[in-house]
Design an enzyme around this catalytic site. Structure first.
Site, PDB file in Angstrom:
ATOM      1  CG  HIS A 175      -2.099   0.686   1.188  1.00 50.21           C
ATOM      2  ND1 HIS A 175      -2.229   1.786   0.128  1.00 50.21           N
ATOM      3  CD2 HIS A 175      -3.668   1.027   2.555  1.00 50.21           C
ATOM      4  CE1 HIS A 175      -3.743   2.198   0.563  1.00 50.21           C
ATOM      5  NE2 HIS A 175      -3.679   1.869   1.569  1.00 50.21           N
ATOM      6  CG  HIS A 235      -4.306   0.467  -8.546  1.00 46.35           C
ATOM      7  ND1 HIS A 235      -5.327   0.788  -8.100  1.00 46.35           N
ATOM      8  CD2 HIS A 235      -3.370   1.755  -7.667  1.00 46.35           C
ATOM      9  CE1 HIS A 235      -5.578   1.438  -6.923  1.00 46.35           C
ATOM     10  NE2 HIS A 235      -4.452   1.825  -6.821  1.00 46.35           N
ATOM     11  CG  ASP A 289       3.349   4.831  -3.804  1.00 45.91           C
ATOM     12  OD1 ASP A 289       2.985   5.588  -4.027  1.00 45.91           O
ATOM     13  OD2 ASP A 289       2.593   3.790  -3.494  1.00 45.91           O
TER      14      ASP A 289
HETATM   15  N1  CMC Z   1       5.527  -6.302 -11.380  1.00 45.55           N
HETATM   16  C1  CMC Z   1       5.225  -7.566 -12.034  1.00 45.55           C
HETATM   17  N2  CMC Z   1       3.907  -8.151 -11.987  1.00 45.55           N
HETATM   18  C2  CMC Z   1       3.031  -7.548 -11.201  1.00 45.55           C
HETATM   19  C3  CMC Z   1       3.113  -6.540 -11.345  1.00 45.55           C
HETATM   20  C4  CMC Z   1       4.121  -5.864 -10.947  1.00 45.55           C
HETATM   21  N3  CMC Z   1       4.462  -5.119  -9.368  1.00 45.55           N
HETATM   22  N4  CMC Z   1       2.017  -6.139 -10.395  1.00 45.55           N
HETATM   23  C5  CMC Z   1       1.148  -8.014 -10.579  1.00 45.55           C
HETATM   24  N5  CMC Z   1       1.566  -8.315 -11.522  1.00 45.55           N
HETATM   25  C6  CMC Z   1       1.324  -9.370 -12.187  1.00 45.55           C
HETATM   26  C7  CMC Z   1       1.882 -10.960 -11.126  1.00 45.55           C
HETATM   27  O1  CMC Z   1       2.391 -11.464 -11.532  1.00 45.55           O
HETATM   28  C8  CMC Z   1       0.094 -10.966 -12.388  1.00 45.55           C
HETATM   29  O2  CMC Z   1       0.820 -11.944 -12.679  1.00 45.55           O
HETATM   30  P1  CMC Z   1       0.003 -13.539 -13.571  1.00 45.55           P
HETATM   31  O3  CMC Z   1      -1.384 -13.169 -13.606  1.00 45.55           O
HETATM   32  O4  CMC Z   1       0.993 -13.985 -14.469  1.00 45.55           O
HETATM   33  O5  CMC Z   1      -0.029 -13.926 -11.854  1.00 45.55           O
HETATM   34  C9  CMC Z   1      -0.941 -10.458 -12.855  1.00 45.55           C
HETATM   35  O6  CMC Z   1      -0.094  -8.787 -12.433  1.00 45.55           O
HETATM   36  C10 CMC Z   1      -2.199  -9.839 -11.950  1.00 45.55           C
HETATM   37  O7  CMC Z   1      -1.514  -9.312 -10.565  1.00 45.55           O
HETATM   38  P2  CMC Z   1      -2.105  -9.354  -9.193  1.00 45.55           P
HETATM   39  O8  CMC Z   1      -1.718  -9.853  -7.637  1.00 45.55           O
HETATM   40  O9  CMC Z   1      -3.472 -10.704  -8.726  1.00 45.55           O
HETATM   41  O10 CMC Z   1      -3.332  -7.953  -8.850  1.00 45.55           O
HETATM   42  P3  CMC Z   1      -3.233  -6.695  -7.695  1.00 45.55           P
HETATM   43  O11 CMC Z   1      -4.507  -7.112  -8.295  1.00 45.55           O
HETATM   44  O12 CMC Z   1      -3.771  -7.757  -6.237  1.00 45.55           O
HETATM   45  O13 CMC Z   1      -2.326  -6.354  -7.359  1.00 45.55           O
HETATM   46  C11 CMC Z   1      -0.538  -4.750  -6.632  1.00 45.55           C
HETATM   47  C12 CMC Z   1      -1.849  -5.136  -7.166  1.00 45.55           C
HETATM   48  C13 CMC Z   1      -1.060  -3.352  -6.635  1.00 45.55           C
HETATM   49  C14 CMC Z   1      -0.625  -5.080  -4.894  1.00 45.55           C
HETATM   50  C15 CMC Z   1      -0.015  -5.390  -7.364  1.00 45.55           C
HETATM   51  O14 CMC Z   1       0.438  -4.501  -9.069  1.00 45.55           O
HETATM   52  C16 CMC Z   1       1.584  -5.158  -6.728  1.00 45.55           C
HETATM   53  O15 CMC Z   1       1.936  -5.759  -6.101  1.00 45.55           O
HETATM   54  N6  CMC Z   1       3.064  -3.889  -7.063  1.00 45.55           N
HETATM   55  C17 CMC Z   1       3.377  -3.307  -6.957  1.00 45.55           C
HETATM   56  C18 CMC Z   1       3.799  -2.741  -5.917  1.00 45.55           C
HETATM   57  C19 CMC Z   1       3.561  -1.456  -5.348  1.00 45.55           C
HETATM   58  O16 CMC Z   1       3.784  -0.446  -6.187  1.00 45.55           O
HETATM   59  N7  CMC Z   1       1.486  -0.893  -4.785  1.00 45.55           N
HETATM   60  C20 CMC Z   1       0.721   0.339  -5.169  1.00 45.55           C
HETATM   61  C21 CMC Z   1      -0.274   0.458  -5.126  1.00 45.55           C
HETATM   62  S1  CMC Z   1      -0.335   2.015  -5.797  1.00 45.55           S
HETATM   63  C22 CMC Z   1      -0.538   2.754  -4.068  1.00 45.55           C
HETATM   64  C23 CMC Z   1      -1.389   2.598  -3.272  1.00 45.55           C
HETATM   65  O17 CMC Z   1      -2.956   2.881  -3.644  1.00 45.55           O
HETATM   66  O18 CMC Z   1      -1.223   1.698  -1.927  1.00 45.55           O
END
Ligand code: CMC
Length: 429
Positions: free
Chosen positions: A268, A307, A363
């Site tokens: 987050h 996101h 971020d």
């Molecule tokens: N780098 C590489 N692969 C990614 C990333 C990333 N940053 N984010 C998602 N993926 C891939 C993930 O591995 C999955 O691939 P597959 O379908 O092959 O398994 C696919 O994309 C879907 O990912 P998910 O984890 O199901 O997506 P989510 O909606 O649950 O996650 C997230 C959202 C923000 C937690 C995630 O994108 C992430 O961990 N990003 C990096 C951390 C980050 O920058 N967070 C800040 C968010 S914005 C600020 C806030 O609002 O807090």
């Protein structure tokens, strides 16, 4: 003839059909309870870990269209708000529902200025933290402790009282945040200067040495824009924490402290910190392709990308990129920024990121800007918390006034052992 706004469900266990109303694109989860397989059956529930597809409230504060990359506060596009408004105007808009007229803004600013000081005992327990305490740990502890200084804040059903507590939080959070900054650096605490504006006072409390600080208007406006961009983001993890904890009827200091705890997490608010650590780990532009390949093999994530809601470019990231250029014009170009720009360009063209709709989020650049302004990496999330506070307070207020809300209490699917007998210690293996 207009289509009927209902959903018909047939339970194949019993052959019975049920017609449920559809309202605002949702069905009520409680309407499923009547669907039971027979006497003694509790009734149907939904299973939705992480609330991926469950609306937990009605809200009139923030609108997001994740596919189109739209973000609006009370109907105003974020681009216009970030360009024209001050942070305190935005805080008023989020909390009161409308942009303030001149007299309303004057009262709002005056009230907040009046409450910037904190009880000096707060300094005593700040001094109890280790020299290397994480500022978010200090912040959430001190904000939670504020409830002991203001026991009147327990009276959450009195609107005037809620107003005062919201004003207190908005006024005191920058002071506490600045004290945490000074503690980490071993500097004497700098007290609020109420002749300065909200941002100017905060910057002065963090950076003033020997009572002196030369303000830089461009950097202060850049910080203000960043805080505005973080001010609310509907039902994110920390806001949900504030609402859930607040739904127990606890005072707003405790509820906001829970929000700060949620924001602390690396997925987050901690992501901006993680971006800097990632850039540090990459170390050099020549190593970017190898890093991208590592991410694609599933060995780590590209921090600052992706996101839960935005499946196109995060509108805040676009605005922040511009702010980054304004700031670096003042502070000088930074090799980290050059690396971030290149990393972004490569990822945006890569099939792995395109097919998963992974774009830069808020971020990706914010940490670089904070660093250029002189804030250490572990302080970035504190700045996010100052920005997000108006949203937490507006959402808390909305939750209290919402007659459909009760104490938050999700259900579960029990998967543990069936009933069994206690085994005395001698009989255990
Ligand atoms: N780098 C590489 N692969 C990614 C990333 C990333 N940053 N984010 C998602 N993926 C891939 C993930 O591995 C999955 O691939 P597959 O379908 O092959 O398994 C696919 O994309 C879907 O990912 P998910 O984890 O199901 O997506 P989510 O909606 O649950 O996650 C997230 C959202 C923000 C937690 C995630 O994108 C992430 O961990 N990003 C990096 C951390 C980050 O920058 N967070 C800040 C968010 S914005 C600020 C806030 O609002 O807090």
């Amino acid at each position: 003839m207009a289509a009927k706004q209902t959903l018909t469900i047939t339970d194949n266990r019993t052959g019975k059909s049920y017609e449920l109303p559809i309202e605002d694109g949702t069905i009520k989860a409680m309407d499923l309870r009547q669907i039971a397989s027979g006497p003694g059956d509790f009734g149907l529930m939904t299973y939705d870990p992480a609330f991926m597809n469950t609306a937990a409230c009605r809200s009139a504060i923030t609108f997001i269209d994740g596919d189109k990359g739209i973000l609006e506060y009370r109907g105003y596009p974020i681009e216009e708000i970030a360009d024209k408004a001050t942070f305190l105007e935005v805080a008023y808009l989020l909390n009161e529902g409308e942009l303030p007229a001149a007299a309303q803004l004057e009262r709002w600013e005056r009230d907040i200025r009046f409450h910037t000081y904190v009880h000096t005992n707060i300094i005593k327990f700040l001094e109890g933290f280790r020299y290397d305490a994480h500022p978010m740990g200090m912040l959430l502890g001190v904000v939670g402790a504020l409830s002991t200084f203001y026991p009147d804040a327990k009276d959450i059903h009195d609107p005037e009282n809620r107003y005062i507590q919201r004003v207190r939080l908005l006024a005191k959070l920058p002071t506490i945040a600045a004290f945490c900054f000074r503690h980490s650096r071993g500097l004497p605490y700098e007290f609020p200067r109420n002749d300065l504006d909200y941002i100017g006072n905060f910057v002065n409390m963090t950076f003033s040495i020997g009572g002196k600080h030369e303000p830089n208007a461009v950097l202060q406006r850049a910080l203000e824009i960043l805080l505005i961009l973080h001010a609310d983001h509907e039902q994110n993890c920390s806001t949900s924490a504030v609402r859930a904890v607040g739904s127990s009827g606890v005072d707003p200091f405790s509820a906001v402290s829970a929000g700060i705890a949620a924001l602390y997490g690396p997925l987050h608010g901690g992501a901006n910190e993680a971006v800097l650590r990632m850039l540090d780990e990459i170390g050099d532009r020549s190593r970017i392709p190898a890093f991208i390949e590592k991410v694609k093999r599933g060995e780590g994530r590209l921090m600052g990308f992706g996101h839960r809601v935005y499946k196109s470019y995060d509108p805040r990231a676009k605005l922040i990129k511009q702010v980054a250029y304004d700031v670096f014009e003042q502070t000088g170009m930074n090799p980290m920024l050059e690396m971030a720009i290149e990393l972004e360009q490569i990822a945006l063209k890569d099939e792995y990121f395109i097919s998963r709709k992974l774009y830069p989020n808020v971020d990706f650049y914010s940490g670089l800007i904070y660093q250029a302004m002189g804030y250490p990496t572990d302080y970035f999330t504190v700045l996010f918390a100052i920005g997000r506070l108006p949203g937490w307070l507006a959402q808390w207020e909305e939750m209290i006034k919402d007659h459909e809300q009760k104490i938050a209490r999700p259900r579960q699917i029990y998967v543990g052992p069936a009933r069994r007998q206690y085994v005395p210690i001698d009989g255990r293996r």
